[in-house]
Scaffold this motif. Structure first.
Motif, short mmCIF file in Angstrom:
data_model
loop_
_atom_site.label_atom_id
_atom_site.label_comp_id
_atom_site.label_asym_id
_atom_site.label_seq_id
_atom_site.Cartn_x
_atom_site.Cartn_y
_atom_site.Cartn_z
N PHE A 81 0.84 -1.19 0.00
CA PHE A 81 0.00 0.00 0.00
C PHE A 81 0.88 1.24 0.00
O PHE A 81 1.80 1.37 0.80
CB PHE A 81 -0.92 0.02 1.23
CG PHE A 81 -2.01 -1.01 1.18
CD1 PHE A 81 -3.11 -0.83 0.36
CD2 PHE A 81 -1.93 -2.16 1.94
CE1 PHE A 81 -4.12 -1.78 0.31
CE2 PHE A 81 -2.93 -3.12 1.91
CZ PHE A 81 -4.03 -2.92 1.08
N ASP A 82 0.57 2.18 -0.90
CA ASP A 82 1.26 3.46 -0.94
C ASP A 82 0.66 4.39 0.12
O ASP A 82 -0.42 4.13 0.65
CB ASP A 82 1.14 4.08 -2.33
CG ASP A 82 1.83 3.22 -3.39
OD1 ASP A 82 2.82 2.55 -3.04
OD2 ASP A 82 1.38 3.23 -4.55
N PRO A 83 1.34 5.49 0.44
CA PRO A 83 0.83 6.40 1.47
C PRO A 83 -0.58 6.90 1.21
O PRO A 83 -1.34 7.16 2.15
CB PRO A 83 1.84 7.55 1.45
CG PRO A 83 3.11 6.91 1.01
CD PRO A 83 2.70 5.88 0.00
N ASP A 84 -0.99 7.04 -0.06
CA ASP A 84 -2.33 7.54 -0.35
C ASP A 84 -3.38 6.44 -0.37
O ASP A 84 -4.56 6.69 -0.62
CB ASP A 84 -2.34 8.29 -1.68
CG ASP A 84 -2.03 7.38 -2.87
OD1 ASP A 84 -1.62 6.23 -2.64
OD2 ASP A 84 -2.17 7.84 -4.02
N GLY A 85 -2.95 5.18 -0.11
CA GLY A 85 -3.89 4.07 -0.08
C GLY A 85 -3.95 3.26 -1.36
O GLY A 85 -4.60 2.20 -1.39
N SER A 86 -3.31 3.70 -2.43
CA SER A 86 -3.31 2.93 -3.67
C SER A 86 -2.44 1.69 -3.49
O SER A 86 -1.54 1.65 -2.66
CB SER A 86 -2.79 3.77 -4.83
OG SER A 86 -1.49 4.24 -4.57
N TYR A 87 -2.74 0.67 -4.29
CA TYR A 87 -2.06 -0.62 -4.18
C TYR A 87 -1.12 -0.79 -5.36
O TYR A 87 -1.51 -0.61 -6.51
CB TYR A 87 -3.10 -1.74 -4.16
CG TYR A 87 -2.58 -3.06 -3.65
CD1 TYR A 87 -2.12 -3.20 -2.34
CD2 TYR A 87 -2.55 -4.18 -4.47
CE1 TYR A 87 -1.67 -4.42 -1.86
CE2 TYR A 87 -2.10 -5.40 -4.00
CZ TYR A 87 -1.66 -5.52 -2.70
OH TYR A 87 -1.20 -6.72 -2.23
N SER A 88 0.14 -1.11 -5.08
CA SER A 88 1.16 -1.21 -6.13
C SER A 88 1.85 -2.56 -6.10
O SER A 88 2.04 -3.16 -5.04
CB SER A 88 2.21 -0.10 -5.96
OG SER A 88 1.64 1.17 -6.10
N VAL A 89 2.21 -3.02 -7.28
CA VAL A 89 2.98 -4.26 -7.45
C VAL A 89 4.27 -3.91 -8.17
O VAL A 89 4.27 -3.11 -9.12
CB VAL A 89 2.18 -5.31 -8.24
CG1 VAL A 89 3.03 -6.55 -8.49
CG2 VAL A 89 0.91 -5.70 -7.48
N ARG A 90 5.38 -4.51 -7.73
CA ARG A 90 6.69 -4.20 -8.31
C ARG A 90 7.32 -5.46 -8.89
O ARG A 90 7.22 -6.53 -8.30
CB ARG A 90 7.61 -3.58 -7.25
CG ARG A 90 7.19 -2.20 -6.80
CD ARG A 90 7.88 -1.76 -5.53
NE ARG A 90 7.59 -0.37 -5.20
CZ ARG A 90 6.45 0.05 -4.65
NH1 ARG A 90 5.52 -0.84 -4.35
NH2 ARG A 90 6.25 1.32 -4.39
N SER A 91 7.98 -5.27 -10.02
CA SER A 91 8.74 -6.35 -10.64
C SER A 91 10.19 -5.90 -10.78
O SER A 91 10.45 -4.73 -11.11
CB SER A 91 8.16 -6.71 -12.01
OG SER A 91 8.94 -7.71 -12.64
#
Length: 242
Positions: free
Chosen positions: A193-203
Protein backbone atom coordinates in the motif's frame (compact mmCIF):
# COMPACT_ATOMS: atom_id res chain seq x y z
CA UNK A 1 40.88 -44.78 67.67
CA UNK A 2 39.33 -47.09 65.19
CA UNK A 3 39.34 -45.83 61.56
CA UNK A 4 36.44 -46.78 59.33
CA UNK A 5 37.38 -48.42 56.10
CA UNK A 6 35.68 -49.39 52.88
CA UNK A 7 34.02 -46.02 52.09
CA UNK A 8 31.79 -45.98 48.95
CA UNK A 9 32.11 -42.67 47.03
CA UNK A 10 28.96 -43.28 44.96
CA UNK A 11 25.77 -41.54 46.03
CA UNK A 12 23.20 -43.91 47.39
CA UNK A 13 20.54 -44.84 44.89
CA UNK A 14 16.90 -44.22 45.67
CA UNK A 15 14.75 -47.24 46.33
CA UNK A 16 12.87 -48.44 43.30
CA UNK A 17 9.59 -47.87 45.07
CA UNK A 18 10.34 -44.13 45.29
CA UNK A 19 11.31 -43.55 41.63
CA UNK A 20 8.33 -42.40 39.55
CA UNK A 21 8.02 -42.00 35.79
CA UNK A 22 6.24 -38.96 34.38
CA UNK A 23 4.73 -38.62 30.93
CA UNK A 24 3.56 -35.43 29.17
CA UNK A 25 0.30 -35.70 27.33
CA UNK A 26 -0.02 -33.64 24.13
CA UNK A 27 -2.30 -30.63 24.44
CA UNK A 28 -4.47 -29.71 21.47
CA UNK A 29 -4.44 -25.95 20.86
CA UNK A 30 -6.49 -24.28 18.16
CA UNK A 31 -4.16 -22.10 16.12
CA UNK A 32 -6.93 -19.95 14.68
CA UNK A 33 -9.70 -18.89 17.04
CA UNK A 34 -10.70 -15.84 15.00
CA UNK A 35 -11.34 -16.40 11.29
CA UNK A 36 -11.83 -13.49 8.91
CA UNK A 37 -13.39 -13.49 5.45
CA UNK A 38 -12.98 -12.76 2.68
CA UNK A 39 -9.19 -12.70 2.58
CA UNK A 40 -9.18 -9.86 0.02
CA UNK A 41 -11.92 -7.30 -0.61
CA UNK A 42 -11.58 -5.11 -3.71
CA UNK A 43 -13.91 -2.15 -4.17
CA UNK A 44 -13.90 1.19 -5.95
CA UNK A 45 -14.06 4.58 -4.29
CA UNK A 46 -17.63 5.27 -3.15
CA UNK A 47 -18.61 1.61 -2.84
CA UNK A 48 -19.59 -0.32 0.31
CA UNK A 49 -17.19 -2.80 1.93
CA UNK A 50 -18.20 -5.57 4.34
CA UNK A 51 -15.63 -7.54 6.36
CA UNK A 52 -16.59 -10.61 8.41
CA UNK A 53 -15.05 -11.93 11.65
CA UNK A 54 -16.10 -15.36 12.94
CA UNK A 55 -14.73 -16.12 16.42
CA UNK A 56 -14.60 -19.61 17.80
CA UNK A 57 -17.68 -19.43 20.02
CA UNK A 58 -16.32 -22.05 22.41
CA UNK A 59 -13.26 -19.85 22.95
CA UNK A 60 -14.93 -16.43 22.93
CA UNK A 61 -18.60 -16.19 23.90
CA UNK A 62 -18.41 -12.39 24.14
CA UNK A 63 -20.75 -9.77 22.78
CA UNK A 64 -18.34 -7.41 21.02
CA UNK A 65 -15.40 -7.42 18.60
CA UNK A 66 -12.83 -4.67 18.09
CA UNK A 67 -11.58 -3.80 14.62
CA UNK A 68 -8.12 -2.44 13.83
CA UNK A 69 -6.45 -1.36 10.60
CA UNK A 70 -2.80 -1.47 9.57
CA UNK A 71 -1.03 -0.09 6.53
CA UNK A 72 2.48 -1.24 5.72
CA UNK A 73 4.46 -1.89 8.89
CA UNK A 74 2.69 0.75 10.91
CA UNK A 75 0.92 0.19 14.20
CA UNK A 76 -2.59 -1.17 14.51
CA UNK A 77 -5.13 1.63 14.74
CA UNK A 78 -8.56 1.13 16.29
CA UNK A 79 -11.43 1.90 13.90
CA UNK A 80 -14.66 0.46 15.31
CA UNK A 81 -16.31 -1.88 17.81
CA UNK A 82 -18.98 -4.28 16.56
CA UNK A 83 -21.41 -4.76 19.45
CA UNK A 84 -25.10 -4.68 20.35
CA UNK A 85 -26.68 -1.25 19.97
CA UNK A 86 -23.35 0.30 18.94
CA UNK A 87 -24.18 3.38 16.82
CA UNK A 88 -22.33 4.09 13.56
CA UNK A 89 -19.07 6.01 13.76
CA UNK A 90 -18.96 8.17 10.66
CA UNK A 91 -18.83 5.83 7.68
CA UNK A 92 -18.16 2.79 9.93
CA UNK A 93 -20.86 0.57 11.38
CA UNK A 94 -21.30 -3.06 12.38
CA UNK A 95 -23.63 -6.02 12.16
CA UNK A 96 -23.80 -8.75 14.80
CA UNK A 97 -25.21 -12.22 14.16
CA UNK A 98 -25.34 -14.58 17.13
CA UNK A 99 -26.02 -17.55 14.91
CA UNK A 100 -23.56 -18.66 13.59
CA UNK A 101 -21.56 -16.04 15.51
CA UNK A 102 -20.45 -13.59 12.85
CA UNK A 103 -19.40 -10.00 13.48
CA UNK A 104 -19.29 -7.64 10.51
CA UNK A 105 -17.53 -4.33 9.89
CA UNK A 106 -19.31 -2.19 7.31
CA UNK A 107 -17.61 0.77 5.61
CA UNK A 108 -19.84 3.06 3.57
CA UNK A 109 -18.58 5.32 0.79
CA UNK A 110 -15.07 3.86 0.98
CA UNK A 111 -12.14 6.14 0.19
CA UNK A 112 -8.74 5.18 -1.12
CA UNK A 113 -7.10 5.91 2.22
CA UNK A 114 -9.36 3.22 3.75
CA UNK A 115 -7.13 0.63 2.05
CA UNK A 116 -5.13 -1.59 4.37
CA UNK A 117 -5.18 -4.75 6.45
CA UNK A 118 -8.17 -5.03 8.81
CA UNK A 119 -7.85 -7.24 11.87
CA UNK A 120 -10.56 -8.18 14.34
CA UNK A 121 -9.80 -8.95 17.99
CA UNK A 122 -11.54 -9.99 21.17
CA UNK A 123 -11.84 -7.25 23.73
CA UNK A 124 -10.63 -9.05 26.85
CA UNK A 125 -7.85 -11.52 25.97
CA UNK A 126 -6.94 -9.91 22.62
CA UNK A 127 -7.17 -12.90 20.32
CA UNK A 128 -6.53 -11.56 16.82
CA UNK A 129 -7.95 -12.72 13.53
CA UNK A 130 -5.99 -13.67 10.42
CA UNK A 131 -6.71 -10.33 8.73
CA UNK A 132 -8.56 -9.17 5.64
CA UNK A 133 -6.98 -7.00 2.95
CA UNK A 134 -9.11 -4.11 1.71
CA UNK A 135 -7.99 -2.68 -1.64
CA UNK A 136 -9.75 0.48 -2.82
CA UNK A 137 -9.11 1.39 -6.44
CA UNK A 138 -9.49 4.83 -7.98
CA UNK A 139 -8.57 6.15 -11.38
CA UNK A 140 -6.52 4.43 -14.09
CA UNK A 141 -3.65 2.02 -13.52
CA UNK A 142 -0.25 3.60 -14.13
CA UNK A 143 3.12 2.04 -14.85
CA UNK A 144 6.64 3.46 -14.64
CA UNK A 145 10.21 2.22 -14.57
CA UNK A 146 12.92 3.09 -12.06
CA UNK A 147 16.62 2.91 -12.88
CA UNK A 148 19.71 3.91 -10.88
CA UNK A 149 21.46 7.22 -11.67
CA UNK A 150 24.06 6.93 -14.42
CA UNK A 151 26.79 7.78 -11.89
CA UNK A 152 25.96 4.62 -9.92
CA UNK A 153 26.12 2.26 -12.89
CA UNK A 154 29.35 0.23 -13.06
CA UNK A 155 30.64 -1.42 -16.20
CA UNK A 156 31.06 -4.79 -14.51
CA UNK A 157 27.85 -5.00 -12.47
CA UNK A 158 24.29 -5.71 -13.63
CA UNK A 159 21.91 -2.75 -13.61
CA UNK A 160 18.88 -3.28 -11.33
CA UNK A 161 15.56 -2.07 -12.74
CA UNK A 162 12.23 -1.81 -10.93
CA UNK A 163 8.88 -1.69 -12.69
CA UNK A 164 6.04 -0.25 -10.58
CA UNK A 165 2.41 -0.89 -11.53
CA UNK A 166 0.30 1.43 -9.39
CA UNK A 167 -3.41 1.37 -8.67
CA UNK A 168 -4.00 -2.35 -9.26
CA UNK A 169 -6.64 -4.37 -7.44
CA UNK A 170 -4.65 -7.51 -6.60
CA UNK A 171 -1.26 -9.22 -6.76
CA UNK A 172 -2.22 -11.24 -9.84
CA UNK A 173 -0.63 -8.84 -12.32
CA UNK A 174 1.23 -10.17 -15.35
CA UNK A 175 4.37 -8.06 -15.77
CA UNK A 176 6.78 -8.64 -18.65
CA UNK A 177 10.11 -7.09 -19.54
CA UNK A 178 11.15 -6.27 -23.09
CA UNK A 179 14.90 -5.79 -23.41
CA UNK A 180 15.58 -4.71 -27.00
CA UNK A 181 13.02 -7.19 -28.31
CA UNK A 182 13.77 -10.02 -25.86
CA UNK A 183 10.68 -10.60 -23.70
CA UNK A 184 11.00 -12.24 -20.27
CA UNK A 185 9.59 -12.16 -16.76
CA UNK A 186 11.27 -10.64 -13.75
CA UNK A 187 10.88 -11.23 -10.03
CA UNK A 188 7.54 -9.92 -8.74
CA UNK A 189 7.21 -8.67 -5.16
CA UNK A 190 4.06 -8.89 -3.08
CA UNK A 191 1.80 -5.88 -3.41
CA UNK A 192 2.15 -2.95 -1.00
CA UNK A 193 0.00 0.00 0.00
CA UNK A 194 1.26 3.46 -0.94
CA UNK A 195 0.83 6.40 1.47
CA UNK A 196 -2.33 7.54 -0.35
CA UNK A 197 -3.89 4.07 -0.08
CA UNK A 198 -3.31 2.93 -3.67
CA UNK A 199 -2.06 -0.62 -4.18
CA UNK A 200 1.16 -1.21 -6.13
CA UNK A 201 2.98 -4.26 -7.45
CA UNK A 202 6.69 -4.20 -8.31
CA UNK A 203 8.74 -6.35 -10.64
CA UNK A 204 12.54 -6.47 -10.58
CA UNK A 205 14.95 -7.20 -13.40
CA UNK A 206 18.71 -6.96 -13.95
CA UNK A 207 20.36 -5.99 -17.21
CA UNK A 208 24.06 -6.38 -17.87
CA UNK A 209 25.92 -3.08 -17.65
CA UNK A 210 27.33 -3.65 -21.13
CA UNK A 211 23.87 -3.91 -22.71
CA UNK A 212 22.55 -0.97 -20.68
CA UNK A 213 25.42 1.37 -21.55
CA UNK A 214 25.31 0.34 -25.20
CA UNK A 215 21.81 1.79 -25.50
CA UNK A 216 19.52 -1.21 -24.96
CA UNK A 217 15.87 -0.17 -24.69
CA UNK A 218 14.27 -1.64 -21.55
CA UNK A 219 10.51 -1.60 -21.23
CA UNK A 220 8.14 -3.15 -18.70
CA UNK A 221 4.56 -3.92 -19.66
CA UNK A 222 1.57 -4.96 -17.54
CA UNK A 223 -0.16 -6.97 -20.23
CA UNK A 224 -3.89 -6.98 -19.51
CA UNK A 225 -3.95 -3.91 -17.32
CA UNK A 226 -2.36 -1.31 -19.56
CA UNK A 227 -1.30 -1.44 -23.17
CA UNK A 228 1.81 0.69 -22.93
CA UNK A 229 4.84 0.85 -20.72
CA UNK A 230 7.91 3.00 -20.14
CA UNK A 231 11.42 2.71 -21.49
CA UNK A 232 14.82 3.42 -19.97
CA UNK A 233 17.81 4.05 -22.21
CA UNK A 234 21.40 5.00 -21.36
CA UNK A 235 20.66 5.87 -17.75
CA UNK A 236 17.60 8.02 -18.47
CA UNK A 237 13.92 7.26 -18.05
CA UNK A 238 11.71 8.05 -21.03
CA UNK A 239 7.95 7.64 -21.08
CA UNK A 240 6.26 6.33 -24.19
CA UNK A 241 2.73 7.24 -23.06
CA UNK A 242 0.65 8.32 -26.00
Amino acid sequence: MVLASGFNNKAPSAPRSVVKRFSISPVSVSRISMFQSPAVVTVRVGDRAVLICSPNVSVYPGESIDWFTQRGRGRLQFVYKTAKYMPPKGRFSGMLHKDPGKYALVIENVQQNDSGIYVCATQLDRRFGNGSKLVVTAGPVTIFLLSPPSGEIHQTQPVPLVCVVRGVSSDSVQIHWNISGNVSKGLVDSGTFDPDGSYSVRSRFKVSAERWLSGAVCTCVAGNLISHGVAAQKGTVESNYS
